[in-house]
Write an enzyme that holds these catalytic residues in place. Structure first.
Site, PDB file in Angstrom:
ATOM      1  N   GLY A   1      49.554  -6.839 -26.757  1.00 36.19           N
ATOM      2  CA  GLY A   1      48.769  -5.608 -26.688  1.00 36.19           C
ATOM      3  C   GLY A   1      47.320  -5.980 -26.891  1.00 36.19           C
ATOM      4  O   GLY A   1      46.999  -6.717 -27.830  1.00 36.19           O
TER       5      GLY A   1
ATOM      6  N   GLU B   1      44.559  -4.585 -27.963  1.00 33.65           N
ATOM      7  CA  GLU B   1      43.867  -4.279 -29.210  1.00 33.65           C
ATOM      8  C   GLU B   1      44.526  -4.967 -30.409  1.00 33.65           C
ATOM      9  O   GLU B   1      43.839  -5.460 -31.304  1.00 33.65           O
ATOM     10  CB  GLU B   1      43.823  -2.766 -29.419  1.00 33.65           C
ATOM     11  CG  GLU B   1      43.113  -2.018 -28.299  1.00 33.65           C
ATOM     12  CD  GLU B   1      44.009  -1.727 -27.097  1.00 33.65           C
ATOM     13  OE1 GLU B   1      43.509  -1.192 -26.098  1.00 33.65           O
ATOM     14  OE2 GLU B   1      45.223  -2.049 -27.160  1.00 33.65           O
TER      15      GLU B   1
ATOM     16  N   TYR C   1      57.396  -5.052 -22.040  1.00 34.90           N
ATOM     17  CA  TYR C   1      57.055  -5.592 -20.723  1.00 34.90           C
ATOM     18  C   TYR C   1      57.620  -6.995 -20.570  1.00 34.90           C
ATOM     19  O   TYR C   1      57.925  -7.680 -21.551  1.00 34.90           O
ATOM     20  CB  TYR C   1      55.556  -5.558 -20.457  1.00 34.90           C
ATOM     21  CG  TYR C   1      54.710  -6.567 -21.196  1.00 34.90           C
ATOM     22  CD1 TYR C   1      54.384  -7.789 -20.621  1.00 34.90           C
ATOM     23  CD2 TYR C   1      54.204  -6.274 -22.457  1.00 34.90           C
ATOM     24  CE1 TYR C   1      53.583  -8.701 -21.292  1.00 34.90           C
ATOM     25  CE2 TYR C   1      53.400  -7.177 -23.128  1.00 34.90           C
ATOM     26  CZ  TYR C   1      53.099  -8.391 -22.549  1.00 34.90           C
ATOM     27  OH  TYR C   1      52.310  -9.286 -23.213  1.00 34.90           O
TER      28      TYR C   1
ATOM     29  N   TYR D   1      55.738  -3.720 -16.439  1.00 36.59           N
ATOM     30  CA  TYR D   1      55.662  -2.835 -17.601  1.00 36.59           C
ATOM     31  C   TYR D   1      56.813  -1.838 -17.635  1.00 36.59           C
ATOM     32  O   TYR D   1      57.248  -1.327 -16.604  1.00 36.59           O
ATOM     33  CB  TYR D   1      54.359  -2.032 -17.565  1.00 36.59           C
ATOM     34  CG  TYR D   1      53.100  -2.831 -17.727  1.00 36.59           C
ATOM     35  CD1 TYR D   1      52.820  -3.489 -18.913  1.00 36.59           C
ATOM     36  CD2 TYR D   1      52.163  -2.890 -16.689  1.00 36.59           C
ATOM     37  CE1 TYR D   1      51.643  -4.211 -19.066  1.00 36.59           C
ATOM     38  CE2 TYR D   1      50.989  -3.600 -16.832  1.00 36.59           C
ATOM     39  CZ  TYR D   1      50.734  -4.267 -18.023  1.00 36.59           C
ATOM     40  OH  TYR D   1      49.567  -4.972 -18.161  1.00 36.59           O
TER      41      TYR D   1
ATOM     42  N   ASN E   1      38.923  -4.104 -19.575  1.00 33.51           N
ATOM     43  CA  ASN E   1      40.350  -4.392 -19.374  1.00 33.51           C
ATOM     44  C   ASN E   1      40.951  -3.610 -18.210  1.00 33.51           C
ATOM     45  O   ASN E   1      41.961  -2.918 -18.360  1.00 33.51           O
ATOM     46  CB  ASN E   1      41.129  -4.087 -20.659  1.00 33.51           C
ATOM     47  CG  ASN E   1      41.664  -5.337 -21.324  1.00 33.51           C
ATOM     48  OD1 ASN E   1      41.981  -6.327 -20.651  1.00 33.51           O
ATOM     49  ND2 ASN E   1      41.752  -5.323 -22.636  1.00 33.51           N
TER      50      ASN E   1
ATOM     51  N   ALA F   1      30.194 -17.235 -19.670  1.00 33.96           N
ATOM     52  CA  ALA F   1      29.938 -15.829 -19.950  1.00 33.96           C
ATOM     53  C   ALA F   1      28.452 -15.622 -20.200  1.00 33.96           C
ATOM     54  O   ALA F   1      27.741 -16.536 -20.617  1.00 33.96           O
ATOM     55  CB  ALA F   1      30.748 -15.368 -21.162  1.00 33.96           C
TER      56      ALA F   1
ATOM     57  N   GLY G   1      46.122 -12.698 -21.887  1.00 34.24           N
ATOM     58  CA  GLY G   1      45.659 -12.609 -23.268  1.00 34.24           C
ATOM     59  C   GLY G   1      44.343 -13.293 -23.551  1.00 34.24           C
ATOM     60  O   GLY G   1      43.798 -13.165 -24.657  1.00 34.24           O
TER      61      GLY G   1
ATOM     62  N   ASP H   1      41.372 -10.847 -24.481  1.00 32.29           N
ATOM     63  CA  ASP H   1      41.464 -10.314 -25.842  1.00 32.29           C
ATOM     64  C   ASP H   1      40.961 -11.340 -26.846  1.00 32.29           C
ATOM     65  O   ASP H   1      40.230 -11.015 -27.785  1.00 32.29           O
ATOM     66  CB  ASP H   1      42.905  -9.946 -26.173  1.00 32.29           C
ATOM     67  CG  ASP H   1      43.558  -9.078 -25.118  1.00 32.29           C
ATOM     68  OD1 ASP H   1      42.838  -8.292 -24.464  1.00 32.29           O
ATOM     69  OD2 ASP H   1      44.783  -9.198 -24.926  1.00 32.29           O
TER      70      ASP H   1
ATOM     71  N   ASP I   1      51.185 -14.262 -25.307  1.00 31.02           N
ATOM     72  CA  ASP I   1      49.931 -13.510 -25.236  1.00 31.02           C
ATOM     73  C   ASP I   1      49.000 -13.901 -26.370  1.00 31.02           C
ATOM     74  O   ASP I   1      47.781 -13.903 -26.223  1.00 31.02           O
ATOM     75  CB  ASP I   1      50.208 -12.011 -25.343  1.00 31.02           C
ATOM     76  CG  ASP I   1      50.558 -11.392 -24.008  1.00 31.02           C
ATOM     77  OD1 ASP I   1      50.991 -12.137 -23.116  1.00 31.02           O
ATOM     78  OD2 ASP I   1      50.419 -10.168 -23.862  1.00 31.02           O
TER      79      ASP I   1
END
Length: 373
Positions: free
Chosen positions: A50, A52, A106, A119, A185, A247, A271, A274, A310
């Site tokens: 996930g 977050e 998922y 998913y 995202n 970046a 992942g 994140d 992830d």
């Protein structure tokens, strides 16, 4: 500029209970043990995933006070999520349990040329998050206001109409709100019946925004990082991720800062975004120079890129600091492969001198590399 110095971060949230509060869905994740179409796979490794909660876990492992706020079902997958995320050091006390809706799940599909995701999250407990759930002084409402930084993601906006309304509420500019961090995202599979332009609308009201150059092109038709900044001038900090090219950070009132990414032997890409956000936010919370914030983002992204799960295992923060402190030549010479976070090396690049760079047992530089005992 946000988070310029330790003094500023103290002023911005010294009385907060948590450094970062992350709000969004996490799911039980099933990764095939072998490559091939899902129809042919019979054995899976169960993990968690996930956007977050991944950020919260990385930050907690990096030594920050992190809280995750969400909803999960009163099912075994919900039990598993709470246990695994709490084991990373994340506070999960404000997560609500829903007896009527399931925890999302998922499946990854490891094909020869890519990793796909299937998913099963429609109607999940998290998809019922809403503005009403964070209103007032209830447990969830108090929780989202308990951090110096509130971290959100565009994934939540795509889950349901109430979830989109929740993000509009949390990103609305108002006196006394925490610093709001937002990872765009963009997930095309979640926007088949919606307009991803809403992600730009949400981003404009946030203080720190992360977006990949590729997803900005796909979602909004923007050609490059400068075009993204032109379209999103409002955030005090905008970070445009350029994959293996590095970046760029745009801070209001300051020149843009670009940092190349180290070379990474990618095991799986899921992942990494994140992890990058967590590394960068850690640098913000510590008042590090902008280039060092970006380097920490790259290092945590590399921790995710070099595992199948992830959620990767980050290097110890002191070890990451040693790598971040490398001179430009040594940084550009880094090579990170699976297992690099587990040990330590000494590196020596041409003209750079000998530098202790613990936390990179399989990191190689353009010059000499000695594995520490």
């Amino acid at each position: 500029m946000l988070f310029t110095t330790e003094r500023e971060t103290d002023r911005d949230g010294g009385g907060a209970e948590f450094d970062v509060v992350c709000v969004g869905e996490s799911m039980a994740a099933f990764t095939p043990e072998t490559r091939g179409p899902l129809a042919d796979v019979t054995r899976f490794h169960r993990g968690i995933g996930g956007a977050e909660s991944n950020v919260a876990c990385y930050l907690a492992r990096y030594g920050h006070r992190a809280r995750w706020v969400s909803r999960v079902g009163t099912d075994p997958f919900g039990d598993h999520l709470l246990a695994e995320i709490a084991a990373c050091g994340v506070d999960v006390r404000a997560v609500e349990r829903d007896p009527h809706r399931p925890t999302g799940i998922y499946f990854k599909e490891r094909l020869a040329d890519r990793t796909g995701v299937l998913y099963h999250r429609a109607g999940s407990a998290a998809s019922a998050m809403s503005p009403e759930g964070v209103a007032g002084d209830g447990a969830m409402g108090s929780a989202v206001r308990s951090g110096r930084v509130l971290h959100l993601s565009g994934i939540t906006a795509a889950l349901s109409a109430p979830c989109l309304a929740l993000l509009r509420t949390l990103t609305a500019r108002r006196p006394g709100r925490p610093v709001v961090s937002f990872d765009v995202n963009h997930r095309p599979a979640l926007w088949r019946s919606g307009d991803p332009a809403v992600l730009a609308e949400l981003a404009r009201d946030c203080d720190v925004v992360f977006v990949g150059e590729d997803e900005a092109r796909e979602a909004w038709g923007l050609r490059d990082a400068d075009a993204v900044r032109a379209a999103l001038p409002e955030p005090g900090l905008l970070v445009v991720k350029r994959g293996p090219d590095g970046a760029i950070a745009y801070a209001s009132g300051a020149p843009a800062v670009e940092v190349p990414a180290p070379r990474v032997e990618v095991v799986e890409p899921v992942g990494a975004g994140d992890a990058f956000a967590a590394g960068f936010l850690s640098g913000c919370l510590r008042g590090l120079p902008m280039a060092h914030r970006l380097r920490h983002g790259h290092l945590l992204a590399a921790a995710a890129l070099t595992v199948h799960a992830d959620l990767g295992t980050p290097p110890a923060r002191d070890d990451a600091d040693a790598l971040v402190a490398l001179d430009e030549a040594a940084w550009r010479g880094l090579r990170l492969a699976a297992g690099w976070t587990e040990g330590g090396v000494e590196t020596e690049a041409a003209g750079a001198g000998r530098t202790k760079a613990a936390g990179a047992s399989r990191a190689e530089t353009a010059g000499r590399t000695e594995v520490a005992p």
